[in-house]
Design a protein around this motif. Structure first.
Motif, mmCIF file in Angstrom:
data_model
loop_
_atom_site.group_PDB
_atom_site.id
_atom_site.type_symbol
_atom_site.label_atom_id
_atom_site.label_comp_id
_atom_site.label_asym_id
_atom_site.label_seq_id
_atom_site.Cartn_x
_atom_site.Cartn_y
_atom_site.Cartn_z
ATOM 1 N N ASN A 86 2.793 6.473 25.875
ATOM 2 C CA ASN A 86 1.514 6.258 25.185
ATOM 3 C C ASN A 86 0.454 7.283 25.600
ATOM 4 O OD1 ASN A 86 0.450 5.401 27.645
ATOM 5 N ND2 ASN A 86 0.488 3.234 27.118
ATOM 6 N N LEU A 87 -0.640 7.278 24.868
ATOM 7 C CA LEU A 87 -1.693 8.282 25.094
ATOM 8 C C LEU A 87 -2.206 8.245 26.537
ATOM 9 C CD1 LEU A 87 -4.584 9.104 22.668
ATOM 10 C CD2 LEU A 87 -5.077 8.778 25.077
ATOM 11 N N GLU A 88 -2.383 7.050 27.063
ATOM 12 C CA GLU A 88 -2.994 6.944 28.394
ATOM 13 C C GLU A 88 -2.067 7.509 29.469
ATOM 14 O OE1 GLU A 88 -2.685 4.406 26.202
ATOM 15 O OE2 GLU A 88 -4.750 4.417 25.483
ATOM 16 N N ARG A 102 -1.902 11.238 29.000
ATOM 17 C CA ARG A 102 -3.166 11.840 29.465
ATOM 18 C C ARG A 102 -3.201 11.915 30.993
ATOM 19 N NH1 ARG A 102 -7.445 7.508 28.970
ATOM 20 N NH2 ARG A 102 -6.239 6.822 30.767
ATOM 21 N N PHE A 155 -1.737 12.884 18.158
ATOM 22 C CA PHE A 155 -2.871 12.267 18.866
ATOM 23 C C PHE A 155 -3.425 13.209 19.932
ATOM 24 C CE2 PHE A 155 0.905 10.225 20.879
ATOM 25 C CZ PHE A 155 0.689 10.440 22.232
ATOM 26 N N PRO A 201 -5.740 15.655 19.525
ATOM 27 C CA PRO A 201 -7.194 15.844 19.562
ATOM 28 C C PRO A 201 -7.892 14.826 20.474
ATOM 29 C CG PRO A 201 -6.409 16.103 17.323
ATOM 30 C CD PRO A 201 -5.236 15.619 18.132
ATOM 31 N N GLU A 202 -7.516 13.545 20.335
ATOM 32 C CA GLU A 202 -8.161 12.527 21.162
ATOM 33 C C GLU A 202 -7.745 12.683 22.629
ATOM 34 O OE1 GLU A 202 -10.541 10.547 20.824
ATOM 35 O OE2 GLU A 202 -10.318 9.359 22.648
ATOM 36 N N ARG A 204 -9.477 15.621 24.246
ATOM 37 C CA ARG A 204 -10.890 15.309 24.525
ATOM 38 C C ARG A 204 -11.002 14.533 25.838
ATOM 39 N NH1 ARG A 204 -11.595 14.699 18.821
ATOM 40 N NH2 ARG A 204 -10.913 12.536 18.817
ATOM 41 N N GLN A 205 -10.103 13.562 26.011
ATOM 42 C CA GLN A 205 -10.164 12.731 27.211
ATOM 43 C C GLN A 205 -9.801 13.541 28.467
ATOM 44 O OE1 GLN A 205 -8.239 8.918 26.896
ATOM 45 N NE2 GLN A 205 -8.980 8.561 24.823
#
Lengths: 372, 413
Positions: free
Chosen positions: B325-327, B330, B359, B361-362, B365-366
């Protein structure tokens, strides 16, 4: 109500999903959004919640561009855009399955772009058969149930699911009979046909079934209109009124479809015996012939041909949603199978930002001439 | 006009990591051709399919993604992509897939020929696109497909249900492969392969972590080349030995102040995404000419398969970069940025890879916010040269450099 009035009723719902959602919310119902291509709506329904399809809309994109690069399909982009614009406000949650790469990204972006509506992932297996596959599907359903309980306070009960399965099977049967009737009634236009399928996403299934039954009864008493040139459509979506008007203008009658948002939804029933969650997992295992479901024997192109032939379609229109790679991988095989069977194919690339359909018109005009 | 005098190339030192790693990658192709000639079955394998399976069973392998990258780097990406497009494949489809499907039809490409497959081993942990690609290969070549489905995990941890699902498929994959190839699985051999794979991975992780030193002892573009061995051969003892040599060389570079980044390292960035193989020289030169060293990429972490049991291995394959997942994705990148003193993030928005870019771009950014670094993206493609603009790349890199420079006080540019 006569047929025309009944069709208008479907059109009103299909063209105003927000109005429909508002109606449910004002009646004190809780609405859960269900994203393409397959979500376990039966679970949502069984918990006393209203599942509402979220397949995006024909609209310009603004905020979604901050999250998605341009080469993600407009279905995903416009779902996010609608969420960001507040069109889904009041929904208790959104269930997004993981059936393609863009859907996976939609779920991840949703958490940050639309934080007020909780994201509930439905992770399906692609090896969906046997104990290993159905066990994982069941685990996915259990996770959706737990998240729905958390998001809405509603409770799950297996007996309620058993009842919902019956409601969905009855709806499937009604939609299949409707599809057969539409193959005969050439007077019902392509946009009207689309309304009948699209409205199903925005209504409780028992209500939609009752409307479909009324329409079927009305059609039974009517002589079908003059025959037109029968064609079959295939793709993810085929609901743009401007595109569908071209079919009508050119005298093309959609006699069958293999469209994900239409007939693909209603091919497979769920067993009404045994543990209902297991039965639902078995239903998913039995589904197939769809670009987002692993198809080791590549059966879909053959079934498109078989279905077209069975309905007397003279050609196949591939409505290819731009940037939908699952569909794009199937296109060469569909073309080959159709050509081998003597079925001409027209490939129309579509997306939800399309405003000029002149190229599609020219292409379909040529296609019509070929079929004639 | 004066004739250019070319410096004679120094022959590579056979004891160097570069030589050893290149040889392993080249030998993999030759070994598959030789196996085919002996009448053995050859498998085409997707990059994050557990190498432990074919390695344990002694099955010769070819990695179509590596082949496509090689074809693209040698200038034939557009030709092969266009070949697939003439067969009806959209130019929107992953360029690796287009090149591979074109190769399946032509069975020849002088830029990188390979042995044709008798079985296909696909794993979906890298993307769902892979499933469609291999479905089509299976149909076009009429060879069996074994598809190990490792779903994208929306949660932070691998659930028991996911581990059980993957384990069940793993055992079924072995059973089918035994049937197809006539070769047998051996637990003893698996232990050896597992040990080699972990040894290789540990050396790789340690080598890539040497970028924490300033200046970094290596040019990050080296990692893109060495990665091929991590993808295809990490279960082999020679791969472990070569990676340990690489680590030793980097350690020596740190001690002697040397680096394979052969200019002053003014800025340190993380590069996000697959390399633009057709434009490798351009993308590398655009950074080097400004003193920008790509000190890390997610590849540094991606192939760190360090586990100590069968179940641990299953879970490791559920945690590869594109399946998380994104988190989680990241946080891995934030750690790499922090550990390696990264000053800027350069993101390749890869037209071929919806999942990696969808995903980004998001996420970027983070990452930028968490690490207080500027983020700049450019449009490109891993293998189709038509989707890259040199001018845009140059402008974006210039912009990134200027921001990094202003944060340093403006003395460097």
């Amino acid at each position: 109500m006569n047929t025309r009035e009944l069709l208008s009723r479907f059109h009103a719902v299909a063209s105003d999903p927000r109005g429909q959602m508002k109606k449910y919310l004002e009646a004190g119902e809780r609405v859960v959004l269900t994203a393409p291509v397959y979500t376990p709506e039966e679970l949502v329904h069984a918990m006393g919640l209203v599942p509402m399809g979220a397949w995006g809309a024909d609209m310009p994109l603004e905020g979604a561009k901050e999250y998605f690069p341009a080469f993600i399909c407009s279905v995903m982009q416009s779902i996010l855009e609608l969420g960001m614009k507040g069109v889904y406000d009041g929904a208790s949650a959104i269930v997004i399955p993981s059936l393609c790469d863009s859907l996976k990204c939609l779920g991840q972006n949703w958490k940050y772009a639309v934080p007020a509506i909780p994201f509930i992932p439905m992770t399906y297996p692609q090896n969906r058969w046997g104990r290993v596959g159905t066990g994982f599907t069941r685990a996915g359903y259990e996770r959706v149930i737990a998240d729905l309980e958390r998001a809405t306070g509603a409770k799950f009960d297996p007996a309620g699911l058993a009842e919902s399965i019956k409601v969905y099977n009855a709806h499937n049967a009604a939609m299949r009979r409707l599809d057969e009737a539409l193959a005969v009634h050439a007077e019902i236009g392509a946009a009207q046909r689309s309304d009948l399928f699209k409205s199903a996403f925005f209504m409780k299934k028992e209500e939609h079934t009752a409307w479909v039954e009324e329409l079927l009864a009305a059609l039974e008493g009517e002589e079908p209109g003059a025959p037109k040139i029968k064609v079959m459509t295939t793709g993810i979506l085929c609901d743009s009124p401007a595109l569908l008007d071209i079919f009508d203008d050119l005298g093309l009658h959609i006699a069958a479809d293999d469209v994900a948002a239409q007939s693909r939804q209603y091919r497979t029933d769920c067993a009404e015996t045994g543990d209902p969650l297991d039965a639902l997992a078995e239903k998913f295992a039995a589904m197939g012939c769809c670009s987002v479901l692993y198809d080791p024997d590549k059966k879909r192109p053959r079934t498109v041909v078989e279905q077209a032939k069975a309905r007397g379609a003279k050609g196949v229109v591939v409505a290819l949603t731009k940037f939908c790679d699952p569909e794009e991988f199937d296109v060469p095989f569909i073309k080959r199978e159709c050509q081998a069977a003597g079925l001409p194919v027209a490939l129309v690339e579509i997306d939800r930002q399309m405003v000029n359909f002149e190229q599609a018109r020219t292409l379909l005009e040529t296609f019509r001439d070929v079929l004639e | 006009m004066a004739e250019e005098i070319k410096k004679p190339r120094t022959p590579p030192d056979p004891s160097s990591a570069k030589y050893k790693l290149s040889k392993i990658a080249a030998d993999a192709y030759k070994d598959a051709v030789a196996a085919k000639a002996r009448g053995e079955k050859v498998a085409w394998v997707s990059s994050n399919f557990p190498v432990e399976i074919p390695e344990t069973m002694g099955i010769a392998t070819v990695y179509p993604e590596n082949q496509a990258a090689g074809i693209a780097a040698r200038g034939a990406g557009a030709r092969m992509c266009e070949e697939a497009e003439t067969d009806g494949y959209s130019n929107d489809i992953c360029a690796y897939a287009r090149i591979s499907l074109a190769y399946a039809k032509l069975k020849s490409c002088p830029e990188q020929d390979v042995a044709m497959p008798d079985v296909l081993l696909c794993c979906s942990n890298i993307c769902s696109c892979m499933i469609k690609w291999y479905e089509n290969l299976s149909r076009e070549l009429n060879v069996p497909l074994i598809m190990l489905d490792i779903p994208f995990n929306p949660d932070d941890e691998v659930s028991e249900a996911q581990a059980a699902y993957v384990k069940g498929q793993f055992l079924e994959a072995v059973r089918r492969l035994e049937e197809i190839t006539g070769k047998k699985w051996s637990d003893e051999r698996f232990q050896e392969v597992m040990s080699n794979s972990c040894r290789t991975s540990r050396a790789w992780l340690a080598a890539t972590a040497m970028a924490r030193y300033t200046p970094s002892p290596f040019n990050g573009f080296d990692l893109l080349n060495h990665m091929a061995v991590m993808v295809t051969a990490r279960g082999k003892p020679e791969a472990a030995e070569a990676m340990e040599t690489l680590l030793k060389e980097y350690q020596e570079n740190v001690e002697t102040g040397k680096s394979t980044f052969r200019t002053e390292e003014k800025y340190r960035i993380m590069f996000e995404g697959i390399a633009c193989w057709p434009w490798l020289r351009v993308t590398s030169a655009g950074l080097k000419s400004r003193g920008v060293n790509m000190v890390t990429t997610i590849y540094a972490d991606a192939f760190g398969f360090d586990y100590d049991s069968f179940d641990g291995m299953i879970r490791a394959y559920c945690k590869v970069p594109n399946a998380i997942n994104l988190e989680t994705a990241r946080d891995k990148r934030v750690k790499l940025c922090r550990d390696n003193g990264v000053e800027g993030l350069l993101v390749h928005t890869n037209r071929s890879c919806k999942l990696w870019s969808g995903f980004m771009p998001e996420m970027s950014r983070q990452i930028g916010a968490a690490c207080h670094i500027p983020v700049v993206s450019f449009d490109g493609d891993q293998a189709d040269p038509r989707n890259f603009s040199e001018a845009q790349y140059d402008t974006r890199v210039q912009g990134l450099t200027e921001i990094m420079d202003s944060r340093k006080g403006g003395e460097s540019v």
